[in-house]
Design a protein around this motif. Structure first.
Motif, short mmCIF file in Angstrom:
data_model
loop_
_atom_site.label_atom_id
_atom_site.label_comp_id
_atom_site.label_asym_id
_atom_site.label_seq_id
_atom_site.Cartn_x
_atom_site.Cartn_y
_atom_site.Cartn_z
N ARG A 74 -88.86 46.63 -22.06
CA ARG A 74 -87.62 47.29 -22.46
C ARG A 74 -87.84 48.77 -22.75
O ARG A 74 -86.97 49.60 -22.48
CB ARG A 74 -87.05 46.59 -23.70
N THR A 76 -89.71 50.80 -21.22
CA THR A 76 -89.78 51.58 -19.98
C THR A 76 -88.41 51.84 -19.38
O THR A 76 -88.25 52.73 -18.57
CB THR A 76 -90.64 50.86 -18.92
N GLN A 77 -87.41 51.03 -19.75
CA GLN A 77 -86.03 51.16 -19.28
C GLN A 77 -85.90 50.99 -17.77
O GLN A 77 -85.00 51.53 -17.15
CB GLN A 77 -85.43 52.49 -19.74
N VAL A 78 -86.83 50.25 -17.18
CA VAL A 78 -86.76 49.93 -15.75
C VAL A 78 -86.93 48.42 -15.62
O VAL A 78 -87.80 47.83 -16.24
CB VAL A 78 -87.87 50.65 -14.95
N GLU A 79 -86.09 47.80 -14.81
CA GLU A 79 -86.20 46.37 -14.59
C GLU A 79 -87.50 46.05 -13.85
O GLU A 79 -87.90 46.81 -12.95
CB GLU A 79 -85.01 45.87 -13.76
N ASN A 81 -88.29 43.97 -11.53
CA ASN A 81 -88.19 43.81 -10.07
C ASN A 81 -87.98 45.15 -9.36
O ASN A 81 -88.06 45.22 -8.14
CB ASN A 81 -87.08 42.82 -9.71
N ARG A 82 -87.73 46.23 -10.11
CA ARG A 82 -87.57 47.55 -9.51
C ARG A 82 -88.76 48.46 -9.78
O ARG A 82 -88.78 49.60 -9.35
CB ARG A 82 -86.30 48.21 -10.06
N MET A 83 -89.76 47.95 -10.51
CA MET A 83 -90.94 48.75 -10.84
C MET A 83 -91.90 48.83 -9.67
O MET A 83 -92.01 47.88 -8.88
CB MET A 83 -91.69 48.14 -12.03
N GLU A 87 -96.34 51.36 -12.44
CA GLU A 87 -95.59 51.09 -13.67
C GLU A 87 -95.97 49.74 -14.26
O GLU A 87 -96.13 49.60 -15.48
CB GLU A 87 -94.08 51.13 -13.39
N LYS A 88 -96.15 48.76 -13.39
CA LYS A 88 -96.56 47.43 -13.87
C LYS A 88 -97.97 47.47 -14.44
O LYS A 88 -98.25 46.83 -15.47
CB LYS A 88 -96.47 46.41 -12.73
#
Length: 129
Positions: A74, A76-79, A81-83, A87-88
């Protein structure tokens, strides 16, 4: 030693009240004075601190791990599945610093939350080390 008596008392409210009274004693009593504004800002600061120091109880270890992972994602404010991969990896590194992977069954929980396989999480951990 024969026995031990422990009494737990939360004194946060008493300390807050003491601080408030101490500040009121210092005021000149003039509405809108700089001391009054300082008191208002101090009270707002305490409210913010109380919100941040919220105590949470979990019914299981898995629930606790899931909440830590979700809150990290949360931030990171990125879902997930869109990372992108970097980022992961960054999230896995943050979770590793928090000690999440010291718990059994942490990898499957993280893998599910990040929408990757368990092997991918292990690979990210290898890259971090």
């Amino acid at each position: 030693m024969i026995g031990l008596l422990c009494i737990n008392v939360v004194i946060n409210e008493y300390l807050r009240m003491k601080k408030l009274i101490d500040q009121l004693v210092k005021l000149n009593g003039l509405p809108g004075s700089s001391e009054t504004n300082g008191l208002y800002h101090e009270q707002e600061k305490e409210k913010t601190e109380n919100r941040e120091a919220k105590e949470v109880f979990f019914s299981s270890k898995d629930e606790m791990l899931s909440e830590i992972v979700k809150s990290t994602i949360r931030d990171t404010q990125v879902e997930p599945n869109r990372m992108v991969m970097e980022e992961k990896q960054k999230i896995v590194e943050q979770l590793q610093k928090k000690g999440v992977f010291n718990f059994k069954r942490a990898v499957p929980i993280v893998a599910e939350a990040l929408c990757v396989s368990e092997q991918t999480v292990y690979r990210y951990l290898r890259n971090i080390r």
